[in-house]
Design a protein around this motif. Structure first.
Motif, PDB file in Angstrom:
ATOM      1  N   ILE A  23      -7.784  12.903  -1.001  1.00 31.83           N
ATOM      2  CA  ILE A  23      -7.545  11.594  -0.385  1.00 31.83           C
ATOM      3  C   ILE A  23      -8.857  10.819  -0.270  1.00 31.83           C
ATOM      4  O   ILE A  23      -8.938   9.642  -0.635  1.00 31.83           O
ATOM      5  CB  ILE A  23      -6.900  11.759   1.011  1.00 31.83           C
ATOM      6  N   LEU A  24      -9.904  11.482   0.223  1.00 33.92           N
ATOM      7  CA  LEU A  24     -11.185  10.808   0.408  1.00 33.92           C
ATOM      8  C   LEU A  24     -11.766  10.358  -0.932  1.00 33.92           C
ATOM      9  O   LEU A  24     -12.334   9.260  -1.048  1.00 33.92           O
ATOM     10  CB  LEU A  24     -12.164  11.729   1.129  1.00 33.92           C
ATOM     11  N   GLU A  25     -11.612  11.167  -1.969  1.00 35.18           N
ATOM     12  CA  GLU A  25     -12.131  10.801  -3.287  1.00 35.18           C
ATOM     13  C   GLU A  25     -11.436   9.550  -3.826  1.00 35.18           C
ATOM     14  O   GLU A  25     -12.078   8.663  -4.404  1.00 35.18           O
ATOM     15  CB  GLU A  25     -11.950  11.961  -4.261  1.00 35.18           C
ATOM     16  N   VAL A  26     -10.123   9.482  -3.636  1.00 30.69           N
ATOM     17  CA  VAL A  26      -9.376   8.292  -4.078  1.00 30.69           C
ATOM     18  C   VAL A  26      -9.886   7.049  -3.348  1.00 30.69           C
ATOM     19  O   VAL A  26     -10.188   6.023  -3.963  1.00 30.69           O
ATOM     20  CB  VAL A  26      -7.869   8.484  -3.833  1.00 30.69           C
ATOM     21  N   LEU A  27      -9.988   7.127  -2.032  1.00 30.10           N
ATOM     22  CA  LEU A  27     -10.418   5.971  -1.248  1.00 30.10           C
ATOM     23  C   LEU A  27     -11.862   5.584  -1.562  1.00 30.10           C
ATOM     24  O   LEU A  27     -12.195   4.393  -1.661  1.00 30.10           O
ATOM     25  CB  LEU A  27     -10.267   6.271   0.241  1.00 30.10           C
ATOM     26  N   ALA A  28     -12.733   6.572  -1.722  1.00 29.89           N
ATOM     27  CA  ALA A  28     -14.147   6.297  -1.967  1.00 29.89           C
ATOM     28  C   ALA A  28     -14.389   5.715  -3.351  1.00 29.89           C
ATOM     29  O   ALA A  28     -15.412   5.070  -3.584  1.00 29.89           O
ATOM     30  CB  ALA A  28     -14.975   7.574  -1.789  1.00 29.89           C
ATOM     31  N   GLY A  29     -13.461   5.936  -4.263  1.00 28.61           N
ATOM     32  CA  GLY A  29     -13.613   5.383  -5.600  1.00 28.61           C
ATOM     33  C   GLY A  29     -13.546   3.869  -5.621  1.00 28.61           C
ATOM     34  O   GLY A  29     -14.135   3.228  -6.511  1.00 28.61           O
ATOM     35  N   GLU A  30     -12.852   3.264  -4.649  1.00 26.52           N
ATOM     36  CA  GLU A  30     -12.730   1.804  -4.567  1.00 26.52           C
ATOM     37  C   GLU A  30     -12.809   1.370  -3.101  1.00 26.52           C
ATOM     38  O   GLU A  30     -11.791   1.048  -2.494  1.00 26.52           O
ATOM     39  CB  GLU A  30     -11.417   1.333  -5.198  1.00 26.52           C
ATOM     40  N   PRO A  31     -13.993   1.372  -2.523  1.00 24.42           N
ATOM     41  CA  PRO A  31     -14.124   0.986  -1.111  1.00 24.42           C
ATOM     42  C   PRO A  31     -13.582  -0.416  -0.867  1.00 24.42           C
ATOM     43  O   PRO A  31     -13.782  -1.326  -1.668  1.00 24.42           O
ATOM     44  CB  PRO A  31     -15.644   1.019  -0.890  1.00 24.42           C
ATOM     45  N   GLY A  32     -12.877  -0.565   0.242  1.00 25.77           N
ATOM     46  CA  GLY A  32     -12.298  -1.858   0.594  1.00 25.77           C
ATOM     47  C   GLY A  32     -10.902  -2.077   0.063  1.00 25.77           C
ATOM     48  O   GLY A  32     -10.178  -2.943   0.551  1.00 25.77           O
ATOM     49  N   ARG A  33     -10.490  -1.300  -0.927  1.00 29.32           N
ATOM     50  CA  ARG A  33      -9.137  -1.469  -1.470  1.00 29.32           C
ATOM     51  C   ARG A  33      -8.130  -0.714  -0.599  1.00 29.32           C
ATOM     52  O   ARG A  33      -8.346   0.434  -0.233  1.00 29.32           O
ATOM     53  CB  ARG A  33      -9.045  -0.948  -2.897  1.00 29.32           C
ATOM     54  N   ALA A  34      -7.028  -1.365  -0.292  1.00 29.10           N
ATOM     55  CA  ALA A  34      -5.961  -0.732   0.489  1.00 29.10           C
ATOM     56  C   ALA A  34      -5.009  -0.003  -0.455  1.00 29.10           C
ATOM     57  O   ALA A  34      -4.457  -0.604  -1.379  1.00 29.10           O
ATOM     58  CB  ALA A  34      -5.202  -1.784   1.293  1.00 29.10           C
ATOM     59  N   PHE A  35      -4.831   1.287  -0.216  1.00 25.62           N
ATOM     60  CA  PHE A  35      -3.916   2.108  -1.007  1.00 25.62           C
ATOM     61  C   PHE A  35      -2.670   2.410  -0.176  1.00 25.62           C
ATOM     62  O   PHE A  35      -2.774   2.750   1.002  1.00 25.62           O
ATOM     63  CB  PHE A  35      -4.572   3.435  -1.390  1.00 25.62           C
ATOM     64  N   THR A  36      -1.507   2.316  -0.802  1.00 28.02           N
ATOM     65  CA  THR A  36      -0.297   2.765  -0.135  1.00 28.02           C
ATOM     66  C   THR A  36      -0.296   4.290  -0.114  1.00 28.02           C
ATOM     67  O   THR A  36      -1.024   4.938  -0.875  1.00 28.02           O
ATOM     68  CB  THR A  36       0.963   2.269  -0.858  1.00 28.02           C
ATOM     69  N   ARG A  37       0.546   4.852   0.715  1.00 29.69           N
ATOM     70  CA  ARG A  37       0.649   6.307   0.761  1.00 29.69           C
ATOM     71  C   ARG A  37       1.146   6.848  -0.579  1.00 29.69           C
ATOM     72  O   ARG A  37       0.701   7.902  -1.036  1.00 29.69           O
ATOM     73  CB  ARG A  37       1.578   6.728   1.906  1.00 29.69           C
ATOM     74  N   ALA A  38       2.078   6.128  -1.211  1.00 31.86           N
ATOM     75  CA  ALA A  38       2.598   6.566  -2.513  1.00 31.86           C
ATOM     76  C   ALA A  38       1.490   6.565  -3.566  1.00 31.86           C
ATOM     77  O   ALA A  38       1.420   7.474  -4.407  1.00 31.86           O
ATOM     78  CB  ALA A  38       3.749   5.662  -2.947  1.00 31.86           C
ATOM     79  N   GLN A  39       0.621   5.573  -3.537  1.00 26.56           N
ATOM     80  CA  GLN A  39      -0.495   5.517  -4.483  1.00 26.56           C
ATOM     81  C   GLN A  39      -1.475   6.665  -4.239  1.00 26.56           C
ATOM     82  O   GLN A  39      -2.003   7.253  -5.189  1.00 26.56           O
ATOM     83  CB  GLN A  39      -1.215   4.177  -4.369  1.00 26.56           C
ATOM     84  N   ILE A  40      -1.698   6.989  -2.988  1.00 27.27           N
ATOM     85  CA  ILE A  40      -2.590   8.102  -2.662  1.00 27.27           C
ATOM     86  C   ILE A  40      -2.011   9.409  -3.179  1.00 27.27           C
ATOM     87  O   ILE A  40      -2.715  10.227  -3.781  1.00 27.27           O
ATOM     88  CB  ILE A  40      -2.841   8.173  -1.150  1.00 27.27           C
ATOM     89  N   ILE A  41      -0.720   9.611  -2.966  1.00 27.30           N
ATOM     90  CA  ILE A  41      -0.061  10.827  -3.455  1.00 27.30           C
ATOM     91  C   ILE A  41      -0.186  10.925  -4.961  1.00 27.30           C
ATOM     92  O   ILE A  41      -0.525  11.973  -5.524  1.00 27.30           O
ATOM     93  CB  ILE A  41       1.420  10.850  -3.028  1.00 27.30           C
ATOM     94  N   ASP A  42       0.088   9.818  -5.652  1.00 31.00           N
ATOM     95  CA  ASP A  42       0.065   9.824  -7.109  1.00 31.00           C
ATOM     96  C   ASP A  42      -1.322  10.136  -7.646  1.00 31.00           C
ATOM     97  O   ASP A  42      -1.477  10.926  -8.584  1.00 31.00           O
ATOM     98  CB  ASP A  42       0.540   8.463  -7.630  1.00 31.00           C
ATOM     99  N   ARG A  43      -2.356   9.549  -7.044  1.00 28.59           N
ATOM    100  CA  ARG A  43      -3.720   9.721  -7.559  1.00 28.59           C
ATOM    101  C   ARG A  43      -4.368  11.026  -7.107  1.00 28.59           C
ATOM    102  O   ARG A  43      -5.119  11.645  -7.859  1.00 28.59           O
ATOM    103  CB  ARG A  43      -4.596   8.551  -7.136  1.00 28.59           C
ATOM    104  N   ALA A  44      -4.089  11.419  -5.879  1.00 32.72           N
ATOM    105  CA  ALA A  44      -4.770  12.591  -5.330  1.00 32.72           C
ATOM    106  C   ALA A  44      -4.052  13.895  -5.639  1.00 32.72           C
ATOM    107  O   ALA A  44      -4.696  14.935  -5.801  1.00 32.72           O
ATOM    108  CB  ALA A  44      -4.936  12.438  -3.817  1.00 32.72           C
ATOM    109  N   PHE A  45      -2.726  13.843  -5.715  1.00 33.89           N
ATOM    110  CA  PHE A  45      -1.965  15.087  -5.825  1.00 33.89           C
ATOM    111  C   PHE A  45      -1.131  15.202  -7.089  1.00 33.89           C
ATOM    112  O   PHE A  45      -0.559  16.247  -7.367  1.00 33.89           O
ATOM    113  CB  PHE A  45      -1.048  15.252  -4.610  1.00 33.89           C
ATOM    114  N   GLY A  46      -1.036  14.109  -7.871  1.00 29.53           N
ATOM    115  CA  GLY A  46      -0.340  14.185  -9.140  1.00 29.53           C
ATOM    116  C   GLY A  46       1.102  14.612  -9.015  1.00 29.53           C
ATOM    117  O   GLY A  46       1.911  13.956  -8.363  1.00 29.53           O
TER     118      GLY A  46
END
Length: 246
Positions: free
Chosen positions: A161-184
């Motif tokens: 989760i932190l890696e996804v968020l840190a890749g684009e600081p300031g960008r708001a991610f939905t929970r679904a986007q976090i799941i897709d990017r962080a957990f595949g």
């Protein structure tokens, strides 16, 4: 960095063996048992690589390979029991990037997958860039997080989760986007469990988890990591509305 890999293999024992070895490499793996399902899941899930058995029901692997290559440059590794030179050349001619003949070593398969992922740019052969926001450092290559130089121990999901968020600081991610990017392909991760992981993450990296400086809630949307300028401000500066660089 892990990759999202689709394994299309109709032999359950072989499919499970491939899945186990690739998951040991840190990848997220989805298994399907026929060619039609492989096409559907590639189009729906957009994996980083496909491991494709040639002999499959409904639609065979060569037809799947031909269709996928017409649609994208997705890396494709063929698994085949056909060992003649003509069979191998046919698979490469229709667009496969590499092949393994059965029986094969699972360790060799994992190595071939790594090579294809590096070649396609999904994995870096060298060190990956450290992501820095304020005094927060996220090092994907070492799987490490530091706050002000202090090492913080995170679980795999918290780190993802932190890696996804840190890749684009300031960008708001939905929970679904976090799941897709962080957990595949991890179907066991639900949107509400993202909140639980974020809560635990804040306890580890925030001075005051109730007033998070880094992992911020975006109401009605999801989460974001503070932009660099915001993260560099102390909690006292933020409360007073001052900027230490002014």
């Amino acid at each position: 960095m892990s990759a999202r890999i689709l394994v299309a293999e109709d032999d359950p024992k072989q499919a499970n063996l491939v899945r186990v070895y690739l998951e040991r490499e840190g990848h997220s793996v989805l298994v399907v048992g026929d060619g039609r399902a492989a096409l559907e899941q590639v189009r729906a899930r957009r994996p980083d690589l496909v491991v494709l058995d040639v002999m499959m029901p409904v639609v065979d692997g060569l037809d799947v390979c031909r269709i996928l290559r017409a649609e994208s440059n997705l890396p494709i590794l063929l698994l085949t029991a056909r060992t003649t030179e003509d069979d191998v050349l046919l698979g490469l001619d229709i667009g496969a990037d590499d092949y393994l003949t059965k029986p094969y070593s699972p360790r060799e398969l994992a190595a071939r997958v790594r090579a294809l992922l590096r070649r396609s740019g999904v994995l870096s052969a060298g060190n990956q860039a450290v992501l820095r926001v304020g005094d927060l450092e996220v090092d994907p290559g070492r799987f490490e997080v530091r706050i002000g130089g202090r090492l913080v121990t995170l679980t795999a999901k918290e780190f993802g989760i932190l890696e996804v968020l840190a890749g684009e600081p300031g960008r708001a991610f939905t929970r679904a986007q976090i799941i897709d990017r962080a957990f595949g392909f991890d179907h066991y991760v639900l949107e509400r469990t993202v909140d639980a992981h974020v809560m635990n993450l804040r306890r580890k990296i925030e001075v005051d988890p109730a007033e998070p400086r880094y992992v911020q809630t975006v109401f009605g949307r999801g989460y974001r990591l503070a932009e660099r300028s915001d993260a560099e401000r102390s909690p006292e500066d933020a409360a007073a509305g001052t900027d230490p660089s002014a």
